[in-house]
Write an enzyme that holds these catalytic residues in place. Sequence first.
Site, mmCIF file in Angstrom:
data_model
loop_
_atom_site.group_PDB
_atom_site.id
_atom_site.type_symbol
_atom_site.label_atom_id
_atom_site.label_comp_id
_atom_site.label_asym_id
_atom_site.label_seq_id
_atom_site.Cartn_x
_atom_site.Cartn_y
_atom_site.Cartn_z
ATOM 1 N N HIS A 1 3.102 6.800 2.700
ATOM 2 C CA HIS A 1 2.563 5.502 2.298
ATOM 3 C C HIS A 1 2.433 4.523 3.467
ATOM 4 O O HIS A 1 2.157 3.343 3.273
ATOM 5 C CB HIS A 1 3.468 4.888 1.214
ATOM 6 C CG HIS A 1 2.764 3.944 0.302
ATOM 7 N ND1 HIS A 1 3.060 2.593 0.250
ATOM 8 C CD2 HIS A 1 1.758 4.141 -0.581
ATOM 9 C CE1 HIS A 1 2.280 2.010 -0.637
ATOM 10 N NE2 HIS A 1 1.477 2.924 -1.158
ATOM 11 N N ASP B 1 -3.947 3.594 22.188
ATOM 12 C CA ASP B 1 -3.515 3.928 23.546
ATOM 13 C C ASP B 1 -1.998 3.910 23.697
ATOM 14 O O ASP B 1 -1.470 3.738 24.806
ATOM 15 C CB ASP B 1 -4.149 2.973 24.563
ATOM 16 C CG ASP B 1 -5.659 3.151 24.665
ATOM 17 O OD1 ASP B 1 -6.143 4.238 24.297
ATOM 18 O OD2 ASP B 1 -6.342 2.207 25.110
ATOM 19 N N LYS C 1 0.887 2.510 6.721
ATOM 20 C CA LYS C 1 -0.434 2.019 7.124
ATOM 21 C C LYS C 1 -0.295 1.429 8.519
ATOM 22 O O LYS C 1 -0.074 0.228 8.672
ATOM 23 C CB LYS C 1 -0.966 0.949 6.172
ATOM 24 C CG LYS C 1 -1.156 1.400 4.727
ATOM 25 C CD LYS C 1 -0.106 0.797 3.845
ATOM 26 C CE LYS C 1 -0.311 1.226 2.401
ATOM 27 N NZ LYS C 1 0.802 0.754 1.531
#
Length: 233
Positions: free
Chosen positions: A155, A162, A157
């Site tokens: 779950h 880089d 996000k």
Amino acid sequence: MSLRQLLKMLGLGAVALTLGVEWLDWLARRLRPWRSPWGPLKEVLFFPSPISCVEHLYSPGQAFPCLCPLPHGLDTSFSRLLVHLLSAHVSLDLCVFAFSHTELSKAVLLLHCRGVAVRVLTDRDYMSITGSQIGALRRAGIDVRHEMSKVVHMHNKFALVDGKKLITGSLNWTVTAVQSNMENVIVTEEPELVRPYRDEFHRLWEANNPANHKHHSSSATATKGLLTGESDM
């Protein structure tokens, strides 16, 4: 020179110095509103974001090549998110629950075409829902892994640009989240915040390596449609 005159001069000098610092800070914020000149990048984005054309972000140097009826040139939370993603030169590590936003998919695919090393971690159930972009990423040759557990959702996000820029918050990579939901995203290059996310991505990437799991036939079944394009919308 009297003491009173000296104190007066010192007072005026302090005022001038304060005004000079404030002016420089104002100028820096006008030129680069998302970065402090005295520290790492820190920016907060709130959603929903106004709908606008973002085609120019994919074609640097070409001013608004798109002739669509959407507003052009708006600086929105979504356009800022795309700018940060497209700033990747070396790598993009993406850990996301739901990924169905075509513009975000376009950005990731463009980075892949530019030679940026892209890795994607996603949820085993939501990667095959209608509209998921995971199939398109796989077919383009992007390395994708999903949560191997059948009882735990991936779950998270967050994205690492880089390895030094963190993008994280409540935002799922879906049209509903971007255009309709009250969401938040923080973008930072603060090393003390970036490092734990980088370590966590590496841990999750290794933990969900199919080669480390003897029994993953259900995984192969779940991803078959994605690899062949049967379930991609």
